[in-house]
Design a protein around this motif. Structure first.
Motif, PDB file in Angstrom:
ATOM      1  N   GLY A  62     -25.907  10.870   6.686  1.00 32.51           N
ATOM      2  CA  GLY A  62     -26.587  10.848   7.985  1.00 32.51           C
ATOM      3  C   GLY A  62     -25.608  11.168   9.103  1.00 32.51           C
ATOM      4  N   PRO A  63     -25.681  10.425  10.202  1.00 28.82           N
ATOM      5  CA  PRO A  63     -24.812  10.713  11.349  1.00 28.82           C
ATOM      6  C   PRO A  63     -23.434  10.055  11.260  1.00 28.82           C
ATOM      7  CG  PRO A  63     -26.339   8.978  11.924  1.00 28.82           C
ATOM      8  CD  PRO A  63     -26.692   9.419  10.513  1.00 28.82           C
ATOM      9  N   TYR A  64     -23.165   9.357  10.170  1.00 26.44           N
ATOM     10  CA  TYR A  64     -21.925   8.594  10.057  1.00 26.44           C
ATOM     11  C   TYR A  64     -20.782   9.454   9.518  1.00 26.44           C
ATOM     12  CZ  TYR A  64     -25.400   5.002  10.584  1.00 26.44           C
ATOM     13  OH  TYR A  64     -26.444   4.264  11.041  1.00 26.44           O
ATOM     14  N   PRO A  65     -19.541   9.151   9.931  1.00 28.64           N
ATOM     15  CA  PRO A  65     -18.397   9.929   9.423  1.00 28.64           C
ATOM     16  C   PRO A  65     -18.170   9.642   7.938  1.00 28.64           C
ATOM     17  CG  PRO A  65     -17.641   8.108  10.794  1.00 28.64           C
ATOM     18  CD  PRO A  65     -19.140   8.116  10.873  1.00 28.64           C
ATOM     19  N   PRO A  66     -17.357  10.461   7.286  1.00 28.44           N
ATOM     20  CA  PRO A  66     -17.082  10.252   5.857  1.00 28.44           C
ATOM     21  C   PRO A  66     -16.441   8.890   5.587  1.00 28.44           C
ATOM     22  CG  PRO A  66     -16.292  12.386   6.570  1.00 28.44           C
ATOM     23  CD  PRO A  66     -16.691  11.636   7.809  1.00 28.44           C
ATOM     24  N   LEU A  67     -16.775   8.345   4.441  1.00 31.02           N
ATOM     25  CA  LEU A  67     -16.163   7.107   3.988  1.00 31.02           C
ATOM     26  C   LEU A  67     -14.771   7.443   3.473  1.00 31.02           C
ATOM     27  CD1 LEU A  67     -16.611   4.085   3.409  1.00 31.02           C
ATOM     28  CD2 LEU A  67     -17.461   4.752   1.151  1.00 31.02           C
ATOM     29  N   LEU A  68     -13.764   6.721   3.950  1.00 31.18           N
ATOM     30  CA  LEU A  68     -12.383   6.975   3.540  1.00 31.18           C
ATOM     31  C   LEU A  68     -11.973   5.995   2.445  1.00 31.18           C
ATOM     32  CD1 LEU A  68     -10.800   7.529   7.060  1.00 31.18           C
ATOM     33  CD2 LEU A  68     -11.711   9.235   5.479  1.00 31.18           C
ATOM     34  N   THR A  69     -10.959   6.363   1.696  1.00 32.89           N
ATOM     35  CA  THR A  69     -10.443   5.516   0.625  1.00 32.89           C
ATOM     36  C   THR A  69      -9.760   4.296   1.237  1.00 32.89           C
ATOM     37  OG1 THR A  69     -10.097   7.469  -0.749  1.00 32.89           O
ATOM     38  CG2 THR A  69      -8.912   5.471  -1.385  1.00 32.89           C
ATOM     39  N   SER A  70     -10.017   3.137   0.672  1.00 30.13           N
ATOM     40  CA  SER A  70      -9.366   1.901   1.112  1.00 30.13           C
ATOM     41  C   SER A  70      -7.875   1.979   0.786  1.00 30.13           C
ATOM     42  CB  SER A  70      -9.989   0.709   0.387  1.00 30.13           C
ATOM     43  OG  SER A  70      -9.146  -0.423   0.455  1.00 30.13           O
ATOM     44  N   ALA A  71      -7.050   1.731   1.786  1.00 29.85           N
ATOM     45  CA  ALA A  71      -5.597   1.820   1.587  1.00 29.85           C
ATOM     46  C   ALA A  71      -5.099   0.763   0.613  1.00 29.85           C
ATOM     47  CB  ALA A  71      -4.866   1.691   2.918  1.00 29.85           C
ATOM     48  N   GLY A  72      -5.625  -0.454   0.694  1.00 31.40           N
ATOM     49  CA  GLY A  72      -5.188  -1.517  -0.212  1.00 31.40           C
ATOM     50  C   GLY A  72      -5.538  -1.198  -1.653  1.00 31.40           C
ATOM     51  N   ALA A  73      -6.776  -0.780  -1.878  1.00 30.90           N
ATOM     52  CA  ALA A  73      -7.195  -0.433  -3.241  1.00 30.90           C
ATOM     53  C   ALA A  73      -6.404   0.769  -3.761  1.00 30.90           C
ATOM     54  CB  ALA A  73      -8.696  -0.144  -3.266  1.00 30.90           C
ATOM     55  N   LEU A  74      -6.173   1.768  -2.889  1.00 25.13           N
ATOM     56  CA  LEU A  74      -5.406   2.948  -3.300  1.00 25.13           C
ATOM     57  C   LEU A  74      -3.985   2.555  -3.686  1.00 25.13           C
ATOM     58  CD1 LEU A  74      -5.043   6.015  -3.642  1.00 25.13           C
ATOM     59  CD2 LEU A  74      -4.505   6.109  -1.191  1.00 25.13           C
ATOM     60  N   ALA A  75      -3.326   1.734  -2.864  1.00 26.34           N
ATOM     61  CA  ALA A  75      -1.948   1.319  -3.158  1.00 26.34           C
ATOM     62  C   ALA A  75      -1.881   0.587  -4.499  1.00 26.34           C
ATOM     63  CB  ALA A  75      -1.408   0.438  -2.028  1.00 26.34           C
ATOM     64  N   ARG A  76      -2.820  -0.322  -4.734  1.00 27.04           N
ATOM     65  CA  ARG A  76      -2.824  -1.060  -6.013  1.00 27.04           C
ATOM     66  C   ARG A  76      -3.047  -0.117  -7.194  1.00 27.04           C
ATOM     67  NH1 ARG A  76      -5.404  -4.582  -2.689  1.00 27.04           N
ATOM     68  NH2 ARG A  76      -7.482  -3.997  -3.396  1.00 27.04           N
ATOM     69  N   CYS A  77      -3.962   0.828  -7.031  1.00 25.73           N
ATOM     70  CA  CYS A  77      -4.239   1.762  -8.130  1.00 25.73           C
ATOM     71  C   CYS A  77      -3.082   2.739  -8.344  1.00 25.73           C
ATOM     72  CB  CYS A  77      -5.557   2.493  -7.887  1.00 25.73           C
ATOM     73  SG  CYS A  77      -6.989   1.406  -8.130  1.00 25.73           S
ATOM     74  N   LEU A  78      -2.389   3.132  -7.282  1.00 26.58           N
ATOM     75  CA  LEU A  78      -1.202   3.981  -7.450  1.00 26.58           C
ATOM     76  C   LEU A  78      -0.108   3.219  -8.193  1.00 26.58           C
ATOM     77  CD1 LEU A  78      -1.045   5.829  -4.013  1.00 26.58           C
ATOM     78  CD2 LEU A  78      -1.455   6.872  -6.261  1.00 26.58           C
ATOM     79  N   MET A  79       0.025   1.922  -7.891  1.00 29.90           N
ATOM     80  CA  MET A  79       1.011   1.092  -8.594  1.00 29.90           C
ATOM     81  C   MET A  79       0.620   0.970 -10.066  1.00 29.90           C
ATOM     82  SD  MET A  79       3.733  -0.660  -8.225  1.00 29.90           S
ATOM     83  CE  MET A  79       4.644  -2.051  -8.825  1.00 29.90           C
ATOM     84  N   GLU A  80      -0.662   0.724 -10.317  1.00 33.00           N
ATOM     85  CA  GLU A  80      -1.137   0.603 -11.691  1.00 33.00           C
ATOM     86  C   GLU A  80      -1.005   1.933 -12.438  1.00 33.00           C
ATOM     87  OE1 GLU A  80      -5.137  -0.747 -14.124  1.00 33.00           O
ATOM     88  OE2 GLU A  80      -4.920  -1.378 -12.043  1.00 33.00           O
ATOM     89  N   ALA A  81      -1.198   3.041 -11.725  1.00 35.61           N
ATOM     90  CA  ALA A  81      -1.082   4.367 -12.344  1.00 35.61           C
ATOM     91  C   ALA A  81       0.331   4.633 -12.851  1.00 35.61           C
ATOM     92  CB  ALA A  81      -1.494   5.449 -11.339  1.00 35.61           C
ATOM     93  N   ARG A  82       1.321   4.003 -12.236  1.00 39.80           N
ATOM     94  CA  ARG A  82       2.715   4.185 -12.655  1.00 39.80           C
ATOM     95  C   ARG A  82       3.020   3.475 -13.968  1.00 39.80           C
ATOM     96  NH1 ARG A  82       6.544   2.620 -11.499  1.00 39.80           N
ATOM     97  NH2 ARG A  82       8.089   4.102 -10.964  1.00 39.80           N
ATOM     98  N   SER A  83       2.228   2.466 -14.286  1.00 39.61           N
ATOM     99  CA  SER A  83       2.507   1.611 -15.427  1.00 39.61           C
ATOM    100  C   SER A  83       2.286   2.346 -16.740  1.00 39.61           C
ATOM    101  CB  SER A  83       1.607   0.377 -15.375  1.00 39.61           C
ATOM    102  OG  SER A  83       1.707  -0.331 -16.588  1.00 39.61           O
TER     103      SER A  83
END
Length: 173
Positions: A135-156
């Motif tokens: 609708g008229p709302y801007p795009p939903l952006l990725t949550s920084a906290g969730a992204l940081a945790r998943c990037l850390m987990e991706a390294r494992s």
């Protein structure tokens, strides 16, 4: 892909150049300023692909993201203002000091994005997840906290997405 009015209005706010030509030339790349409507997390493309798969697995939204093939990086759009908080966020995850940390860029930085109606061919960046508005709302952006945790987990190495024949070869939405 046709660019919605809501996405255009959101992008225009961050335009580093006159945006009056965007609808006339939707295939042209655009230069956007970070720190206006979004900040930008830069990480290795492979780490992003694994993190994006993890975000989906955890039912977290993955917002607009680009790959920068020439440098092997992905750029993920996160809410504006995160760049100031990013170092503390990464430190809170006990990121190994020897490991390359993802960067978060805010005010004073720019990124060239492809036109949303861009065709194949040579480009400095490619949308992996293009901005979409509801609708008229801007795009939903990725949550920084969730992204940081998943990037850390991706390294494992213990992460099952990093092992064997089921290892993700690319993020597909």
């Amino acid at each position: 892909m046709r660019e919605s009015d809501a996405v255009s209005a959101w992008l225009v706010q961050a335009a580093a150049e006159p945006a009056d030509q965007w609808h006339k030339r939707p295939r042209l790349p655009r230069l956007l300023r970070c720190g206006i409507t979004f900040d930008l997390v830069l990480t290795d493309t492979a780490a992003f692909r694994t993190a994006a798969a993890l975000l989906e697995q955890y039912e977290q939204p993955v917002g607009p993201a680009l790959t920068l093939p020439a440098i092997g990086k992905a750029a993920i759009l996160v809410p504006q203002g995160i760049a100031d908080k990013w170092p503390a966020l990464i430190a809170s995850l006990a990121w190994p000091p020897e490991a390359q940390r993802p960067l978060c860029l805010g005010q004073g930085h720019t990124i060239q994005i492809p036109g949303l109606a861009a065709r194949g061919g040579v480009s400095l960046s490619r949308w992996v997840v293009p901005p979409e508005a509801t609708g008229p709302y801007p795009p939903l952006l990725t949550s920084a906290g969730a992204l940081a945790r998943c990037l850390m987990e991706a390294r494992s190495p213990a992460n099952e997405l990093n092992r064997g024949p089921n290892s993700p070869t690319g993020y597909r939405r």
